[in-house]
Design an enzyme around this catalytic site. Structure first.
Site, short mmCIF file in Angstrom:
data_model
loop_
_atom_site.label_atom_id
_atom_site.label_comp_id
_atom_site.label_asym_id
_atom_site.label_seq_id
_atom_site.Cartn_x
_atom_site.Cartn_y
_atom_site.Cartn_z
N GLU B 60 -2.60 -1.68 -37.12
CA GLU B 60 -3.65 -0.88 -36.48
C GLU B 60 -3.65 0.55 -37.00
OE1 GLU B 60 -1.34 -2.72 -35.01
OE2 GLU B 60 -2.02 -3.64 -33.14
N CYS B 91 0.33 2.23 -31.26
CA CYS B 91 -1.01 1.91 -31.77
C CYS B 91 -2.08 2.14 -30.70
CB CYS B 91 -1.03 0.47 -32.28
SG CYS B 91 0.02 0.27 -33.75
#
Lengths: 161, 161
Positions: B60, B91
């Protein structure tokens, strides 16, 4: 490194770096440094979100990246992170992933909040059992396809050990 | 983009990228992609923690960094992130900082836990009012010096608006 004068020197370097890049509009007023178990400075970094067009480029993340690159290892066990402000959840996660076990911070989350940064808001989102859907919606889809990937990983790891 | 077939295509690309780099020992079995408000793919990335010696190089984070670079903007408002697994706290923080408001994920935190990843453990640390000091110690020092930096930032911002 338990010597306060030395930690002050490290914090001063983080502040100096933050001041420099803040005034160059590279990013927000945040600096960080990583020292090893002997107190030797491994990296000094500051926020570069604006210059790098990178919302992840916080001082702590940049310092961790630089330290990992310098040491040739993603595992920073034994290192200490010195930072001008209490880490946001993103940076706190990065610190735990890196196996750093000690953080020395200057400003508090509410101090960052008072100058317009959303650290506290993100902590509230993560801690809330029913987080605000205006902030972020998380939907589960295609779990079965993704679990296939996880199973492949498990099989791969089995052949290694 | 509300078309399930199209989202499936995006997820397939994330899975494919994750499978490739997992098998090359670049990183763990995680992939992610970012699409804009029209469903156009902006970035596809996977975990590269091992190859890059970077504990922050989750799929991510890599996808967000690549999208920011491509768009020349740290603000990804209007974009959606498609990821093979529920984002870890690092993330999730990055996603909120980037102003992405919609995440579509495949595997659940407990699925990642079952193949040996510590996402759930980091969520517990952040959510706990008295987090485990064996995981991480956070000590406040030199707050006054750091607040000077914050005050300089406020003065600087005042001159801009």
């Amino acid at each position: 490194m338990n010597n306060d004068t030395s930690i002050k020197d490290v914090m001063d370097k983080a502040i100096k770096q933050a001041r420099k890049t803040m005034n160059e509009n590279v990013g927000g007023p945040f600096g960080a440094a990583i020292i090893d178990h002997e107190g030797k400075i491994i990296s000094v970094a500051s926020n570069s979100v604006l210059k790098d067009h990178d919302p992840t480029a916080h001082a702590e993340i940049n310092a961790i990246r630089a330290a990992g690159e310098k040491l040739g290892n993603h595992d920073l066990t034994g290192c200490t992170l010195v930072t001008t402000a209490y880490p946001c959840p993103m940076c706190l996660g990065a610190i735990i992933w890196s196996n750093i076990k000690h953080v020395i911070y200057g400003c508090r989350p509410k101090d960052a909040d008072e100058i317009g940064f959303r650290d506290d808001f993100i902590y509230r989102f993560i801690r809330d059992e029913h987080p605000d859907k205006k902030v972020l919606n998380l939907d589960e889809s295609f779990r079965e396809q993704c679990l296939v990937l996880f199973k492949e990983y498990q099989e791969k790891e089995k052949t290694l050990y």
